[in-house]
Design a protein around this motif. Structure first.
Motif, PDB file in Angstrom:
ATOM      1  N   THR A 293     126.890 108.151  40.082  1.00 18.41           N
ATOM      2  CA  THR A 293     126.183 109.410  39.898  1.00 18.41           C
ATOM      3  C   THR A 293     125.908 109.671  38.432  1.00 18.41           C
ATOM      4  OG1 THR A 293     126.902 110.485  41.933  1.00 18.41           O
ATOM      5  CG2 THR A 293     126.465 111.927  40.063  1.00 18.41           C
ATOM      6  N   GLY A 294     126.899 109.450  37.581  1.00 21.16           N
ATOM      7  CA  GLY A 294     126.681 109.641  36.148  1.00 21.16           C
ATOM      8  C   GLY A 294     125.613 108.716  35.602  1.00 21.16           C
ATOM      9  N   PHE A 295     125.683 107.447  35.999  1.00 19.06           N
ATOM     10  CA  PHE A 295     124.651 106.504  35.567  1.00 19.06           C
ATOM     11  C   PHE A 295     123.283 106.917  36.115  1.00 19.06           C
ATOM     12  CE2 PHE A 295     127.919 103.127  34.677  1.00 19.06           C
ATOM     13  CZ  PHE A 295     127.492 102.836  33.397  1.00 19.06           C
ATOM     14  N   GLY A 296     123.268 107.430  37.335  1.00 18.65           N
ATOM     15  CA  GLY A 296     122.000 107.837  37.934  1.00 18.65           C
ATOM     16  C   GLY A 296     121.342 108.971  37.182  1.00 18.65           C
ATOM     17  N   PHE A 297     122.116 110.043  36.891  1.00 13.42           N
ATOM     18  CA  PHE A 297     121.558 111.170  36.142  1.00 13.42           C
ATOM     19  C   PHE A 297     121.141 110.734  34.740  1.00 13.42           C
ATOM     20  CE2 PHE A 297     124.039 114.145  39.035  1.00 13.42           C
ATOM     21  CZ  PHE A 297     122.899 114.629  39.657  1.00 13.42           C
ATOM     22  N   LEU A 298     121.924 109.859  34.131  1.00 10.38           N
ATOM     23  CA  LEU A 298     121.596 109.396  32.784  1.00 10.38           C
ATOM     24  C   LEU A 298     120.301 108.590  32.797  1.00 10.38           C
ATOM     25  CD1 LEU A 298     122.681 109.392  29.886  1.00 10.38           C
ATOM     26  CD2 LEU A 298     123.955 107.314  30.440  1.00 10.38           C
ATOM     27  N   ALA A 299     120.153 107.705  33.762  1.00 12.38           N
ATOM     28  CA  ALA A 299     118.937 106.892  33.845  1.00 12.38           C
ATOM     29  C   ALA A 299     117.703 107.771  34.051  1.00 12.38           C
ATOM     30  CB  ALA A 299     119.062 105.877  34.981  1.00 12.38           C
ATOM     31  N   ARG A 300     117.784 108.758  34.938  1.00 11.50           N
ATOM     32  CA  ARG A 300     116.625 109.615  35.196  1.00 11.50           C
ATOM     33  C   ARG A 300     116.249 110.413  33.956  1.00 11.50           C
ATOM     34  NH1 ARG A 300     114.415 110.347  39.971  1.00 11.50           N
ATOM     35  NH2 ARG A 300     113.651 112.426  39.413  1.00 11.50           N
ATOM     36  N   THR A 301     117.252 110.819  33.187  1.00 14.00           N
ATOM     37  CA  THR A 301     116.966 111.583  31.974  1.00 14.00           C
ATOM     38  C   THR A 301     116.232 110.730  30.950  1.00 14.00           C
ATOM     39  OG1 THR A 301     118.943 112.922  32.354  1.00 14.00           O
ATOM     40  CG2 THR A 301     118.015 112.968  30.140  1.00 14.00           C
TER      41      THR A 301
ATOM     42  N   GLN B  95     131.025 112.164  19.020  1.00 18.74           N
ATOM     43  CA  GLN B  95     131.194 110.710  18.958  1.00 18.74           C
ATOM     44  C   GLN B  95     131.600 110.145  20.327  1.00 18.74           C
ATOM     45  OE1 GLN B  95     130.448 108.829  16.010  1.00 18.74           O
ATOM     46  NE2 GLN B  95     129.561 110.867  15.642  1.00 18.74           N
ATOM     47  N   LEU B  96     130.860 110.510  21.349  1.00 20.54           N
ATOM     48  CA  LEU B  96     131.196 110.127  22.708  1.00 20.54           C
ATOM     49  C   LEU B  96     130.865 108.670  22.991  1.00 20.54           C
ATOM     50  CD1 LEU B  96     129.787 113.243  24.625  1.00 20.54           C
ATOM     51  CD2 LEU B  96     132.145 112.838  23.896  1.00 20.54           C
ATOM     52  N   THR B  97     131.680 108.056  23.817  1.00 16.69           N
ATOM     53  CA  THR B  97     131.364 106.723  24.318  1.00 16.69           C
ATOM     54  C   THR B  97     130.432 106.849  25.516  1.00 16.69           C
ATOM     55  OG1 THR B  97     133.194 106.680  25.896  1.00 16.69           O
ATOM     56  CG2 THR B  97     133.659 105.930  23.645  1.00 16.69           C
ATOM     57  N   LEU B  98     129.886 105.731  25.945  1.00 15.83           N
ATOM     58  CA  LEU B  98     129.035 105.738  27.131  1.00 15.83           C
ATOM     59  C   LEU B  98     129.826 106.214  28.352  1.00 15.83           C
ATOM     60  CD1 LEU B  98     126.409 105.112  28.609  1.00 15.83           C
ATOM     61  CD2 LEU B  98     127.119 102.714  28.740  1.00 15.83           C
ATOM     62  N   ARG B  99     131.067 105.769  28.503  1.00 11.90           N
ATOM     63  CA  ARG B  99     131.887 106.176  29.645  1.00 11.90           C
ATOM     64  C   ARG B  99     132.068 107.703  29.669  1.00 11.90           C
ATOM     65  NH1 ARG B  99     135.682 103.801  32.956  1.00 11.90           N
ATOM     66  NH2 ARG B  99     135.776 101.886  31.694  1.00 11.90           N
ATOM     67  N   GLN B 100     132.346 108.294  28.532  1.00 13.49           N
ATOM     68  CA  GLN B 100     132.557 109.737  28.472  1.00 13.49           C
ATOM     69  C   GLN B 100     131.306 110.511  28.900  1.00 13.49           C
ATOM     70  OE1 GLN B 100     133.940 109.610  24.361  1.00 13.49           O
ATOM     71  NE2 GLN B 100     135.910 110.495  25.000  1.00 13.49           N
TER      72      GLN B 100
ATOM     73  N   ASP C  17     132.793 101.253  27.349  1.00  9.22           N
ATOM     74  CA  ASP C  17     133.731 101.916  26.447  1.00  9.22           C
ATOM     75  C   ASP C  17     133.320 101.800  24.982  1.00  9.22           C
ATOM     76  OD1 ASP C  17     135.765 102.901  28.328  1.00  9.22           O
ATOM     77  OD2 ASP C  17     135.970 100.770  28.807  1.00  9.22           O
ATOM     78  N   GLY C  18     132.102 101.355  24.761  1.00  9.10           N
ATOM     79  CA  GLY C  18     131.584 101.285  23.404  1.00  9.10           C
ATOM     80  C   GLY C  18     130.827 102.548  23.037  1.00  9.10           C
ATOM     81  N   PRO C  19     130.320 102.618  21.824  1.00 10.59           N
ATOM     82  CA  PRO C  19     129.544 103.792  21.398  1.00 10.59           C
ATOM     83  C   PRO C  19     128.322 103.978  22.296  1.00 10.59           C
ATOM     84  CG  PRO C  19     130.069 102.374  19.530  1.00 10.59           C
ATOM     85  CD  PRO C  19     130.424 101.603  20.766  1.00 10.59           C
TER      86      PRO C  19
END
Length: 445
Positions: free
Chosen positions: A297-305, A346-351, A317-319
């Motif tokens: 779900t997080g990846f989905g919302f991020l991709a659509r944005t 300074q959030l990571t991709l996972r965060q 877990d990287g920048p």
């Protein structure tokens, strides 16, 4: 005497759910996004709760990674026309893009919907941000962000001009004289612009509202200007009261700058309330949803944005990757919000992905707690009302049966609909027909 300000409430019809995993809940019907009975049940429930409107979102491009509701769903105007026939007072609002449609058709569709519903139609004007939509409409490329808003401004000019091409008393229908329509009150638009050339007149008279209610979701600078100048209501996104209050103050200020009375523009943040008998019960329901969500779900919302960009290619877990250039021609406001949080913390991709997958929001608690939060945003200058998402089956019914009565007791929400049309409910005037107004001005001169 000025009427006391009241909350405006809308409900978004999201079929199998908003996220990538909602459909897996035991209480969800996996066919809900194409099931008229489901849409009807939720709309009648919202109308029982005296909601101002229900809303159908839309998207014209999917991939195999799209959320289930958008993979398989009904077309907005079709479902809204069906819902108009089984409801009496609630507004019915649908998304239709200006980037991949024609003004004449859209003017006709929404005028028809306004007549069918007895004056309850609303149009959510969008420009479409997913670039691959172009491939579904024989277009070589997707318009740039600033061009899309120029298209939107001219498009709305044309549609509203077509709605006005019939004066309200143009249809005579005099059987004795044989006069069906007064030719002096039927007008060609003869629009010649940068993007559109439209003659008119429209082949359907003005609807009961004159113009259907205009919605927009402006978040970027261009979007905020467009919404503040042209919309009756704005769909907003605000994670916190402070963010909501900042947006609210900004668009109201812009509205004043465009010569508008700020109270004629309604700012409506989208919220996902979790309601329980107690605060602890509501928190448990939120945890139930949070536990069921995956990173999908997080990846989905991020991709659509970010215009369906593939973020799975990066180190989780990287920048957070440098994708600012993608965000500027996609959902710009959402992209900029994420990038600002990334820079500040300074959030990571996972965060970022985890935040998008399970946002908690400010509306989790007992009916009293949720009502308190709604009142605080409303009276504190962060919202004129809210658009409700249902995170779990049964939550809309809880809101209607438990939260709405509290708001009514506090004098914050209506006990009955104020009139027959959507504009009546919102307290908005019917726009004057431009040709009638010009004739009256000439007569008075």
């Amino acid at each position: 005497m000025t009427q006391p300000r009241k909350l405006k409430l809308g409900f978004i019809l999201h079929g199998v759910g908003r996220t990538w995993n909602d459909w897996r809940h035991p209480g969800r019907d996996v066919t809900a996004s194409t099931d008229f009975a489901h849409y009807k049940q939720q709309t009648l429930l919202a109308e029982r709760g005296k909601f101002d409107f229900v809303f159908v979102a839309d998207s014209l491009s999917i991939t195999e990674k799209s959320s289930p509701h958008y993979l398989n769903r009904v077309e907005p105007i079709t479902i809204l026309s069906a819902l108009a026939a089984v409801t009496s007072h609630i507004g019915i609002v649908g998304t239709l893009t200006v980037s991949y449609s024609e003004p004449f058709n859209v003017a006709r569709q929404f005028a028809s919907l306004d007549h069918i519903s007895g004056g309850r139609a609303g149009w959510n004007v969008v420009t479409s941000w997913l670039g691959d939509t172009a491939a579904n409409f024989s277009k070589a490329e997707h318009p740039a962000h600033d061009v899309r808003y120029r298209i939107a401004a001219e498009y709305l000019d044309v549609v509203q001009g077509l709605w006005d091409s019939w004066e309200d008393d143009a249809l005579v229908g005099d059987k004795d004289s044989g006069v069906f329509v007064d030719p002096d009150k039927l007008h060609r638009l003869d629009h010649q612009g940068e993007f559109f050339q439209v003659r008119g007149p429209l082949n359907i008279k003005r609807g009961p509202q004159g113009h259907p209610v205009i919605f927009q979701a402006g978040g970027s600078n261009e979007g905020r200007n467009f919404a503040s100048k042209r919309a009756d209501a704005i769909f907003a996104a605000a994670a916190t009261f402070e963010e909501g209050a900042s947006y609210y103050a900004d668009v109201k200020k812009r509205a004043r700058g465009f010569g508008r009375a700020p109270h004629t523009l309604f700012v409506l943040p989208g919220i996902t309330p979790f309601i329980g008998d107690t605060d602890a019960d509501a928190e448990a329901r939120y945890r139930e949803v949070a536990a069921s969500e995956s990173l999908d779900t997080g990846f989905g919302f991020l991709a659509r944005t970010f215009n369906d960009h593939d973020f799975r290619q990066y180190d989780l877990d990287g920048p957070f990757p440098d994708v600012a250039h993608i965000g500027q021609n996609s959902q710009q406001s959402g992209a900029n919000r994420i990038l600002a949080e990334v820079r500040a913390e300074q959030l990571t991709l996972r965060q970022v992905v985890e935040r998008l997958a399970t946002p908690r929001g400010a509306f989790v608690g007992s009916p009293e707690t949720v009502a308190d939060a709604l009142q605080a945003w409303f009276e504190g200058g962060a919202a004129d009302g809210f658009v409700i998402f249902e995170p779990l089956p049964g939550q809309l019914e809880l809101f209607v049966d438990k939260v709405v009565p509290i708001l009514q007791t506090r004098g914050l929400f209506r006990d009955a609909y104020e009139g027959e049309t959507f504009r009546d409910s919102l307290g908005l005037e019917v726009p004057a027909n431009r040709y009638t107004a010009a004739r009256d001005a000439r007569a008075a001169a």
